[in-house]
Enzyme design. Sequence first.
Site, PDB file in Angstrom:
ATOM      1  NE  ARG A   1     -54.744  23.693 -24.819  1.00  0.00           N
ATOM      2  CZ  ARG A   1     -55.390  24.659 -25.471  1.00  0.00           C
ATOM      3  NH1 ARG A   1     -55.984  25.628 -24.809  1.00  0.00           N
ATOM      4  NH2 ARG A   1     -55.415  24.658 -26.797  1.00  0.00           N
TER       5      ARG A   1
ATOM      6  CB  CYS B   1     -73.377  19.586 -25.934  1.00  0.00           C
ATOM      7  SG  CYS B   1     -72.989  17.827 -25.941  1.00  0.00           S
TER       8      CYS B   1
ATOM      9  CB  SER C   1     -51.134  26.191 -27.893  1.00  0.00           C
ATOM     10  OG  SER C   1     -51.632  26.996 -26.830  1.00  0.00           O
TER      11      SER C   1
ATOM     12  CB  VAL D   1     -53.494  31.726 -32.751  1.00  0.00           C
ATOM     13  CG1 VAL D   1     -53.490  33.092 -33.438  1.00  0.00           C
ATOM     14  CG2 VAL D   1     -54.369  31.784 -31.503  1.00  0.00           C
TER      15      VAL D   1
ATOM     16  CB  THR E   1     -53.568  26.190 -37.532  1.00  0.00           C
ATOM     17  OG1 THR E   1     -52.418  25.464 -37.119  1.00  0.00           O
ATOM     18  CG2 THR E   1     -54.353  25.356 -38.537  1.00  0.00           C
ATOM     19  NE  ARG E   2     -58.721  28.330 -34.137  1.00  0.00           N
ATOM     20  CZ  ARG E   2     -59.706  28.330 -33.252  1.00  0.00           C
ATOM     21  NH1 ARG E   2     -60.483  29.381 -33.138  1.00  0.00           N
ATOM     22  NH2 ARG E   2     -59.904  27.293 -32.474  1.00  0.00           N
TER      23      ARG E   2
ATOM     24  NE  ARG F   1     -61.261  22.986 -32.659  1.00  0.00           N
ATOM     25  CZ  ARG F   1     -61.114  21.752 -32.160  1.00  0.00           C
ATOM     26  NH1 ARG F   1     -61.977  20.813 -32.495  1.00  0.00           N
ATOM     27  NH2 ARG F   1     -60.140  21.467 -31.310  1.00  0.00           N
TER      28      ARG F   1
ATOM     29  CE  LYS G   1     -61.057  31.926 -25.230  1.00  0.00           C
ATOM     30  NZ  LYS G   1     -61.062  30.561 -25.796  1.00  0.00           N
ATOM     31  CG  ASP G   2     -60.429  27.298 -23.178  1.00  0.00           C
ATOM     32  OD1 ASP G   2     -61.393  27.511 -23.928  1.00  0.00           O
ATOM     33  OD2 ASP G   2     -59.254  27.551 -23.497  1.00  0.00           O
TER      34      ASP G   2
ATOM     35  CB  SER H   1     -67.518  30.473 -31.099  1.00  0.00           C
ATOM     36  OG  SER H   1     -68.422  31.133 -30.246  1.00  0.00           O
ATOM     37  CG  LEU H   2     -72.454  26.326 -31.084  1.00  0.00           C
ATOM     38  CD1 LEU H   2     -73.243  25.385 -30.195  1.00  0.00           C
ATOM     39  CD2 LEU H   2     -72.838  26.138 -32.541  1.00  0.00           C
ATOM     40  NE  ARG H   3     -68.662  34.011 -27.362  1.00  0.00           N
ATOM     41  CZ  ARG H   3     -68.000  34.958 -28.021  1.00  0.00           C
ATOM     42  NH1 ARG H   3     -68.550  36.141 -28.199  1.00  0.00           N
ATOM     43  NH2 ARG H   3     -66.781  34.729 -28.488  1.00  0.00           N
ATOM     44  NE  ARG H   4     -65.378  34.493 -31.322  1.00  0.00           N
ATOM     45  CZ  ARG H   4     -64.241  33.867 -31.023  1.00  0.00           C
ATOM     46  NH1 ARG H   4     -63.949  32.716 -31.614  1.00  0.00           N
ATOM     47  NH2 ARG H   4     -63.410  34.379 -30.144  1.00  0.00           N
TER      48      ARG H   4
END
Length: 318
Positions: free
Chosen positions: A9, A241, A11, A150, A152-153, A147, A81-82, A127-130
């Site tokens: 990618r 999902c 990024s 990095v 942008t966040r 979203r 992780k992706d 992240s649902l985990r977080r």
Amino acid sequence: MDKLIIATRGSQLAMWQAEYVKAQLLKSFPNMVIEFAVVTATGDKILDKPLALIGGKGLFTKEIEDAMLAGRAHLAVHSLKDVPTELPEGLRLAAITKRDDTRDVFLSHTYRTIDDLPHGAVVGTTSLRRQMQLRAIRPDLTIKNLRGNVNTRLRKLAEGQYDAIILAYVGMKRLGLLESVPYHDPISEDVMIPPSGQASLGIEIIDDPEVAKIAETLNDPDSQLAAKIERDFVARLEGSCQVPIAVNAKVNEKNVLGRAMVGLPDGTEILQETLELPREEAEEMGLKMADIMIENGAKELLARAEAMAFKEERCERF
């Protein structure tokens, strides 16, 4: 092999990772020409929805895999992780690089730690985990979708859209961005268990013996074992999902310590499991932890978690 093409990618973090792998390969193959094929993934294009709603992890790998299968690249560098636990026919995960710091990091311009956040503070993460682990310790916080890349966040944090955000520590470290935020506090894994594969790179290749031999020079045995344990655990449990799953394996010369957590996104119901085995007996640890949790109702809990997460929106599939 005189020339190798690496798919990645575009990024900033992805390019750092690709350059790192190139540098490592040139140590073993100094005369090889190594080029990049930069691919834009669907996950990089759709920034207004949580990943769980638009297909989850595969959104960052599908276009790269398509490029490899079409003959435009020999090898791909992914954040492990992706990478989904199932890969397309003709491709395989050939190496796992040495793992870095697996922790998440708390970032804020105003508050030093999670404990310092006031009641109702807005924390950014998709992240649902977080979310699950944050809400378990601070149910008073407001979780807001986050979203973008990095930078942008970090810009959104600086603009005051969030009181704090949580990212992977390793990404901030690799890009040299930790000092750009006044307060950056790595979160203990006793507080927030990482996701499968965090802080390792996954080297995916076309099924070719010569490419495999090149990729094997990047492999770290400890990280490979940890990755197998974590990915086995996820493969046994994951729903259709993305769901809140945390799993981490710590490998040393003698033992492996595995820790896992699944639950509801709001943190009100959580199952945890810890298992420690001698290294020579740890190959199937991920499956063993998953089976213990399944016996304790993990699959039913995750089915409820999926129904709860984004219950007002439909989970799309690609």
